[in-house]
Enzyme design. Structure first.
Site, PDB file in Angstrom:
ATOM      1  N   GLU A 126      -9.527   5.754  67.209  1.00 44.60           N
ATOM      2  CA  GLU A 126      -9.399   5.700  68.664  1.00 44.60           C
ATOM      3  C   GLU A 126      -9.471   4.241  69.120  1.00 44.60           C
ATOM      4  O   GLU A 126     -10.400   3.526  68.737  1.00 44.60           O
ATOM      5  CB  GLU A 126     -10.527   6.502  69.326  1.00 44.60           C
ATOM      6  CG  GLU A 126     -10.347   6.690  70.814  1.00 44.60           C
ATOM      7  CD  GLU A 126     -11.431   7.558  71.429  1.00 44.60           C
ATOM      8  OE1 GLU A 126     -11.114   8.401  72.275  1.00 44.60           O
ATOM      9  OE2 GLU A 126     -12.605   7.406  71.064  1.00 44.60           O
ATOM     10  N   ALA A 271     -20.631   6.657  67.981  1.00 42.31           N
ATOM     11  CA  ALA A 271     -20.088   7.687  67.093  1.00 42.31           C
ATOM     12  C   ALA A 271     -18.643   7.934  67.495  1.00 42.31           C
ATOM     13  O   ALA A 271     -18.158   7.428  68.505  1.00 42.31           O
ATOM     14  CB  ALA A 271     -20.902   8.975  67.192  1.00 42.31           C
ATOM     15  N   MET A 272     -17.943   8.741  66.689  1.00 42.49           N
ATOM     16  CA  MET A 272     -16.549   9.084  66.966  1.00 42.49           C
ATOM     17  C   MET A 272     -16.321  10.538  66.634  1.00 42.49           C
ATOM     18  O   MET A 272     -16.702  11.022  65.562  1.00 42.49           O
ATOM     19  CB  MET A 272     -15.613   8.199  66.142  1.00 42.49           C
ATOM     20  CG  MET A 272     -14.143   8.558  66.289  1.00 42.49           C
ATOM     21  SD  MET A 272     -13.568   8.401  68.005  1.00 42.49           S
ATOM     22  CE  MET A 272     -12.117   9.455  67.963  1.00 42.49           C
ATOM     23  N   GLU A 273     -15.599  11.250  67.520  1.00 40.05           N
ATOM     24  CA  GLU A 273     -15.480  12.700  67.477  1.00 40.05           C
ATOM     25  C   GLU A 273     -14.349  13.206  66.595  1.00 40.05           C
ATOM     26  O   GLU A 273     -13.664  14.173  66.949  1.00 40.05           O
ATOM     27  CB  GLU A 273     -15.293  13.253  68.891  1.00 40.05           C
ATOM     28  CG  GLU A 273     -13.998  12.862  69.606  1.00 40.05           C
ATOM     29  CD  GLU A 273     -14.075  11.604  70.444  1.00 40.05           C
ATOM     30  OE1 GLU A 273     -13.239  11.430  71.335  1.00 40.05           O
ATOM     31  OE2 GLU A 273     -14.977  10.768  70.200  1.00 40.05           O
ATOM     32  N   GLU A 305     -20.976  14.181  70.577  1.00 43.78           N
ATOM     33  CA  GLU A 305     -19.819  14.321  69.682  1.00 43.78           C
ATOM     34  C   GLU A 305     -19.518  15.793  69.406  1.00 43.78           C
ATOM     35  O   GLU A 305     -18.345  16.186  69.271  1.00 43.78           O
ATOM     36  CB  GLU A 305     -20.064  13.572  68.373  1.00 43.78           C
ATOM     37  CG  GLU A 305     -20.394  12.097  68.538  1.00 43.78           C
ATOM     38  CD  GLU A 305     -19.409  11.362  69.422  1.00 43.78           C
ATOM     39  OE1 GLU A 305     -18.190  11.624  69.320  1.00 43.78           O
ATOM     40  OE2 GLU A 305     -19.859  10.520  70.224  1.00 43.78           O
ATOM     41  N   HIS A 308     -17.403  17.262  72.052  1.00 46.70           N
ATOM     42  CA  HIS A 308     -16.005  16.850  71.944  1.00 46.70           C
ATOM     43  C   HIS A 308     -15.172  17.802  71.081  1.00 46.70           C
ATOM     44  O   HIS A 308     -13.941  17.815  71.205  1.00 46.70           O
ATOM     45  CB  HIS A 308     -15.921  15.457  71.321  1.00 46.70           C
ATOM     46  CG  HIS A 308     -16.023  14.331  72.297  1.00 46.70           C
ATOM     47  ND1 HIS A 308     -15.279  14.268  73.452  1.00 46.70           N
ATOM     48  CD2 HIS A 308     -16.771  13.189  72.278  1.00 46.70           C
ATOM     49  CE1 HIS A 308     -15.567  13.156  74.095  1.00 46.70           C
ATOM     50  NE2 HIS A 308     -16.467  12.478  73.406  1.00 46.70           N
TER      51      HIS A 308
END
Length: 877
Positions: A126, A271-273, A305, A308
């Site tokens: 992202e 963090a990243m989903e 997360e 998401h």
């Protein structure tokens, strides 16, 4: 030339031309430590005879084949795009390339752990970085299924969106034994939530069993050197609770076949989903004792997360102007879930103290934008991961829940998720469902809350008679000068508080004795329920923090509240009052020293870890920025003395004790104060309950270095004690903190010239470079240097690294200072405001994202000057 950008118009045109079906991505990660081999087969339909392009950032494009027709890479590849023409109705594209490993937290990030020499990889896509790993139509509305096949060294594992398969033995490109992981196809996803995580990760697995008997495999992983610190059971317990809570709240089952969480090194965000394969920054694996606020933040992040998976991954925005829908919704629901399913039941107080303050700050910059922002290209969205998109949006959603009713809101959410599962949607789609179930027309609400930027101010207006009985009461709503906001509807509580004193010095109590809840609309809203009552000692506007607005109390309420702030018997009203005071400091309406005194008083009684963290952070801002430079040394001396007194009275081993010691390390100036810190490090001084673990040792050591007490010898010795990536980064920060012109110049050169510095090291070095609370003059030479380097930094870095540098290299600490040359009258001096204004005036055609970064630096500089002027005026009276 498009470079690496993509406009919304281009994305709309491409989506009208093609529809994606599937990707087969084959990655060979055994080709060395610089590049990896990527082969992508894309199947898609198109308008026959049309042309378009696919995105790829590669070091070398080896081959391109479209429907069996071989294309010349030299002719079709430029500016991160492969041109595709003469498309058929059904198409198959095969692209083979060598792509580069990154050290910036973008694309496929490569990291070697100094603790054991093991190498770890993870993807971060992202906004537009899946194109750094495979050829892709890089926009969220071109969803497809993804099949990953990954070859890695034999001892590695691979995690992705689909469950990890059993590997097959093979030989790598380097001739060594290797493993090949062939993953099953995913559901239809946007490319930015696909994931590849590879390396000798270790972890724990479990399962979530839903009430209907479904089982969702769970996994929690980290690198081997951190495994002993991984509290996997707490993470898994939070995850199971979150899954049960969200499935019930959203009326929709968890939509993916498994749920892994991987704690990865040198991560840029929290963090990243990635769908079913979330990545978290691995300083959430606590190798030393964390403050409770940090543990709470991790819990909120885990639940953010997880939310998401439904809102963002199952249903995805069509274009990035609805980014807020993803982030605001996850921020709101994760705070709700934290408050209702975990031990942090006061999560909304934390939200008010930390997240909402972030939103108010962002919303008063010249770069403010609507919650539903207009995003014209990728550069726009990259700078929009901000306090408006997250915290203001979450505040607005909380108000919307109150407006339509909680049951109606989440019924509408369930309908929205079911209608657009594995597809894309827009704000209008969500509003249609909410209007259908609530019966409310949301058009006017949407316009003022989502489509207009800025924040309004609510002010109490009260008159009394000679007996102190209220004869009129109202809430006035104002649009601050220059704000693009309109008058908005608000639901607010006015709390009446009385001061009650006893015989002892600490016996005073401020307790709520009345409560009025009402709707505020328009410019003036009468409050008849207060008329005829005796004026309370404190009339607290926006008590319970129900709305999003700046507040101003009547003068008597503010004065008494600040003077006796420690007497409030509850944390939230005290925090609401202090938030009002802090906003007044930032607006130049209240002296920073007055807030500092109240904050120190509040710290005597405040036990909420997140609130303590917020108070200490604002104290630091007062000492380093908002007080005029000539007064900071004395203020730091008195503040640190008060903090040391608080350390002595804090409960041994408490979270508060730990936070206070860290604050002492950051602000100590007097020899006796530095002696305390030195004694804690060398063991000659002891505090009951305080463990000098490795992270605290770095905090104290860096404070001693920044104060000039310690230097390179002690830094090197500590680095030998801590041979980890954290130790390496903390040593770099400490070296950057050395308070000499030579050290600052050396650090400046490293930051500006070394394009290979890893992202997390850069963050730490920037922090050390600007750690000049005791010596702000050290940064004066860099005011003009900064302006001279802006374009070079922007052009030589990826977006994230350039943004970090351009934001982090600028410091407002120099406001109020003048260079020796200026004092001697030989030059105008290093004028921070003038330097930035001059650059902006002379670069009207610079990229909008770059101008925004520089403009925000100017906004902060102006605000600091205003706060210093207010302090000077107050002390002159």
């Amino acid at each position: 030339m498009p470079g690496q950008n993509l406009t919304r118009d281009e994305a709309v045109a491409r989506a009208a031309t093609i529809a994606t079906d599937s990707y087969d991505v084959v990655l060979d990660l055994t080709t060395g430590d610089k590049v990896f081999r990527s082969s992508t087969t894309v199947r898609f339909t198109a308008v026959p005879g049309s042309s378009t392009f696919i995105d790829l950032i590669a070091t070398e494009l080896s081959s391109v084949s479209l429907n069996g027709r071989v294309l010349d890479p030299a002719e079709v590849y430029a500016d991160s795009r492969i041109a595709l023409d003469n498309l058929e109705e059904s198409n198959e594209l095969v692209v083979t390339a060598d792509c580069a490993y990154m050290h910036t937290g973008e694309g496929l990030h490569r990291f070697t752990d100094p603790a054991d020499g093991q190498t770890y990889l993870y993807s971060q896509f992202e906004v537009p970085d899946s194109r750094r790993v495979y050829a892709v139509f890089e926009q969220p509305d071109l969803k497809a299924t993804f099949t990953f096949t990954v070859t890695v060294p034999r001892e590695w594992t691979v995690l992705s969106n689909s469950p990890t398969p059993s590997p097959t033995a093979t030989t790598g490109a380097d001739g060594a034994a290797a493993s090949r992981f062939a993953f099953a196809p995913t559901q239809r996803l946007s490319s930015y939530v696909t994931a590849v995580v590879a390396g000798p990760y270790v972890g724990v697995t479990d399962v979530y069993t839903a009430p209907d008997g479904r089982e969702v495999p769970l996994g929690v992983y980290c690198r081997a050197s951190l495994a002993e610190h991984l509290d996997a059971q707490e993470v898994l317990e939070l995850t199971r609770k979150g899954l049960a809570y969200y499935e019930d709240l959203f009326g929709t089952a968890y939509p993916f076949p498994k749920y892994d969480q991987v704690f990865v090194p040198e991560f840029n965000a929290g963090a990243m989903e990635n769908a079913g394969c979330v990545t978290h920054r691995d300083d959430y694996v606590f190798r030393s004792r964390p403050v409770e606020a940090r543990v709470e933040r991790r819990a909120v992040t885990i639940l953010h997360e997880l939310a998401h998976m439904w809102f963002g991954d199952l249903v995805t925005m069509r274009w990035w102007n609805d980014l807020w829908l993803n982030e605001s919704f996850a921020e709101y629901t994760s705070t709700l879930a934290t408050a209702e399913t975990t031990r942090w039941s006061q999560a909304w107080t934390t939200f008010q103290t930390l997240e909402k303050g972030w939103a108010y700050n962002q919303d008063q910059l010249s770069s403010t934008h609507p919650v539903a922002a207009e995003i014209t290209d990728l550069h726009d969205v990259e700078v929009n991961f901000d306090g408006i998109t997250y915290a203001k949006g979450a505040s607005v959603l909380a108000a919307l829940v109150g407006y339509v009713g909680r049951e109606s809101f989440f019924t509408g959410i369930a309908r929205y998720l079911q209608a657009h599962a594995y597809d894309n949607a827009e704000l209008a789609d969500l509003l249609a469902e909410l209007e259908a179930v609530s019966g409310r027309d949301l058009s006017a609400w949407t316009r003022v809350w989502l489509q207009e930027a800025g924040v309004t101010t609510l002010r109490t207006e009260v008159t009394v008679d000679d007996d102190d009985v209220i004869t009129s009461a109202a809430v006035r709503q104002e649009v601050p000068a220059g704000s693009p906001a309109s008058l908005r509807p608000h639901r607010v509580v006015l709390g009446s508080y009385s001061l009650r004193t006893g015989d002892g010095p600490d016996s005073a109590r401020i307790e709520r004795t009345g409560r009025v809840e009402l709707d505020v609309e328009g410019e003036l809203t009468p409050v008849p329920a207060l008329v005829g009552t005796r004026r309370p000692d404190v009339l607290l506007l926006n008590d319970e923090d129900l709305t999003y607005a700046k507040t101003r109390l009547d003068a008597g309420s503010l004065a008494l509240g600040l003077e006796h702030v420690e007497a409030f018997t509850a944390s939230l009203p005290r925090s609401v009052l202090l938030a009002c005071a802090w906003d007044m400091v930032r607006d130049g309406e209240l002296a920073a020293s007055r807030y500092r005194d109240a904050a120190l008083q509040a710290l005597r009684v405040e036990e909420s870890s997140s609130v303590v963290q917020g108070l200490l952070g604002r104290l630091a801002t007062c000492l380093s920025l908002y007080l005029p430079p000539a007064r900071r040394q004395q203020a730091a001396l008195h503040t640190t003395t008060a903090l040391l007194d608080l350390v002595e009275t804090a409960a041994p081993g408490s979270d508060k004790q730990l936070q206070l010691v860290r604050a002492v390390a950051a602000h100590a100036v007097a020899p006796s104060q530095l002696d305390v810190l030195e004694g804690l490090l060398d063991g000659t001084r002891h505090l009951d309950g305080l463990t000098m673990d490795q992270d605290l040792r770095w905090e104290v050591l860096t404070g001693l270095v920044a104060a000039g007490r310690w230097g390179e010898e002690q830094i090197a010795a500590e680095a030998r004690r801590d041979v980890t990536t954290t130790g390496r980064e903390r040593a770099a920060q400490a070296r950057a903190s050395i308070p000499t012109p030579e050290a600052k110049r050396r650090t400046w050169r490293e930051l500006v010239e070394d394009t290979t510095m890893p992202n997390e090291t850069q963050v730490r070095v920037l922090r050390g470079f600007t750690d000049v609370e005791r010596r702000p003059d050290l940064l004066l030479p860099f005011v003009t240097d900064y302006v001279a380097q802006i374009e070079q930094i922007w052009e030589s870095r990826t977006f994230h690294m350039a943004e970090n540098l351009l934001s982090g290299l600028w410091s407002c600490a120099t406001v109020g200072l003048r260079s020796p040359e200026a004092l001697e009258g030989t030059e105008a001096g290093s004028d921070p405001q003038g330097a930035l204004r001059s650059w902006l005036d002379s670069h009207p055609q610079a990229p909008a994202a770059l101008r925004r970064i520089v403009q925000e630096n100017l906004d902060d500089t102006v605000r600091v000057a205003r706060a210093q002027a207010a302090e000077t005026a107050a002390t002159a009276q």
